[in-house]
Design an enzyme around this catalytic site. Structure first.
Site, PDB file in Angstrom:
ATOM      1  CG  PHE A 137      -1.730   1.242   1.248  1.00 13.75           C
ATOM      2  CD1 PHE A 137      -2.993   1.281   0.515  1.00 13.75           C
ATOM      3  CD2 PHE A 137      -1.403   2.429   1.962  1.00 13.75           C
ATOM      4  CE1 PHE A 137      -3.626   2.483   0.504  1.00 13.75           C
ATOM      5  CE2 PHE A 137      -2.288   3.507   1.857  1.00 13.75           C
ATOM      6  CZ  PHE A 137      -3.235   3.728   1.333  1.00 13.75           C
ATOM      7  CG  ASP A 223       6.160   3.478   1.535  1.00 18.27           C
ATOM      8  OD1 ASP A 223       5.805   4.156   2.460  1.00 18.27           O
ATOM      9  OD2 ASP A 223       4.803   3.278   0.685  1.00 18.27           O
ATOM     10  CE  LYS A 252      -0.365   5.668   7.820  1.00 22.25           C
ATOM     11  NZ  LYS A 252      -0.009   4.986   6.532  1.00 22.25           N
TER      12      LYS A 252
END
Ligand SMILES: *Cc1c(COP(=O)(O)O)cnc(C)c1O
Length: 395
Positions: A137, A223, A252
């Protein structure tokens, strides 16, 4: 019609993209959040890995307040102190890199792909293909949906997607070897897949990725939007594999609750980036950068050791769940953990919430735990006890 009054309001005013929980949060502090009725919960997924240092950390709050007194935004035509300080501190965590600031994980990854394609153009690469993996994702922009596992494609209603991504099976060395071809320019992956259900890249798989990159002159893009910012006990999860990616993305947990994305690139890529090629209006916002600077200063090597210790306790505690018939597999890497169930996990999430513990379910059957970094052993054990009650109830 839902009994929940907020759902009614949501359906009236919102494009209904989110299936929110029936919780109205009014306050948060440390590992806790409180709802409108005054009920207290332990946030065992840290606002989706954003509030790793805890909710409204006093140092983050003070930095935000101090910066808000000075200026909120001036645009990237100017220098500001938080922008400069955050860049110096962040690139210091991966020597030899330079940073581009954005606002989110998807944007950080978009920048990574643009910089990789730029590098490919400047080095006369034949193709422009980037290999990505099943279970991945990378975000919700069109290009990042194209990069992610095709399961994220909502049955193709948003097609056409940008091209240039080739999907390969995660942790499958043979599939990877087959996928690399003359058009490949990069391999992009999450070292520990978050939304995909805490799938941990095996050491042989990571070794093969590095070998393929070296052999075929490919870029390695990591990532770390979810796994970074010390969530696994080292600032980047890739450090624990002993590897050195060419591009790393973060978001995040970076600014302790404020939006901030970052793309780090080594000199080989960075040297091709010149003014006008990429940008962002809000990227590197002074308030977000001031918050990030405090987060970065807080995440010392000593705290990393502490996080790894907490991760080991979590791993041990979770392993005792293997005896429940509903449990398929337990996976843990630092403070990224999951219990994969044989069936749906929604009832578990709900039961935990009723007992004051906030967890989440991904992929329909994977209970995911992303605890705050500085949770005490006593509090951690309390969370596990609540979870045990939930499993007793539902098994
Ligand atoms: C959450 C996430 C993203 C997307 O981040 P946004 O801030 O929602 O755009 C990208 N990659 C990974 C690994 C993520 O966990």
């Amino acid at each position: 019609m839902s009994k929940n009054p907020y759902v009614k309001t949501e359906l009236k005013y919102f494009l209904h993209t989110f299936k929110r929980w029936p919780l109205f949060i009014t306050k948060a502090k440390g590992i806790y959040v409180w709802d409108k009725t005054g009920k207290k919960y332990i946030d065992f997924f840290s606002g989706l890995a954003v509030c790793g240092v805890g909710h409204v950390h006093p140092r983050v709050k003070a930095a935000i307040q101090k910066q808000a007194d000075r200026l909120l935004h001036v645009s990237n035509y100017f220098y500001t102190q938080p922008l400069m300080d955050a860049a110096k501190e962040l690139t210091g965590r991966y020597q030899g890199t330079k940073v581009f600031f954005s606002n989110s994980g998807a944007e950080a990854n978009e920048a990574a792909v643009k910089f990789a394609r730029l590098w490919a153009a400047k080095t006369n690469k034949k193709g422009r293909e980037i290999i990505t993996f099943s279970g991945s994702f990378h975000g919700r922009t069109l290009a990042m949906v194209a990069a992610s596992d095709p399961k994220n494609r909502s049955n193709g209603v948003f097609a056409p997607y940008p091209t240039g991504f080739r999907h390969c099976r995660f942790n499958d060395l043979i599939d990877l070897r087959k996928a690399v071809n003359s058009k490949t320019i990069a391999i992009m992956l999450e070292p520990i897949q978050g939304e995909g259900g805490i799938n941990i890249a095996s050491r042989p798989f990571m070794k093969e990725i590095v070998a393929q990159c070296r052999k075929n002159n490919l870029l390695l893009i990591m990532d770390e939007v979810q796994s970074g910012i010390a969530r696994t006990g080292t600032f980047f999860a890739f450090e624990q594999y002993g590897i050195k990616p060419d591009i790393v993305t973060l978001a995040k947990g970076l600014a302790g609750g404020l939006p901030l994305g970052a793309t780090l690139a080594t000199a080989k890529v960075a040297k091709h980036v010149v003014p006008g090629l990429h940008g962002s209006t809000f990227g590197g916002n002074p308030v977000s950068c001031a918050a990030a600077l405090e987060v970065l200063k807080m995440l010392t090597a000593k705290n990393g050791v502490l996080i790894r210790q907490t991760g080991r306790i979590l791993n041990e505690e979770l392993s005792s769940f293997a005896s429940y018939p509903s449990v398929k597999e337990i996976r843990c890497f630092g403070l990224m953990a999951a219990i994969e169930l044989h069936g749906p996990g929604d009832a578990y999430v709900e039961a935990a919430r009723r007992k004051g513990l906030i967890i989440n379910c991904t992929r329909g059957n994977v209970l995911r735990f992303l605890p705050p970094y500085f949770i005490s052993k006593r509090e951690l054990v309390k969370c596990i006890q609540i979870l045990k009650l939930v499993f007793e109830e539902l098994n």
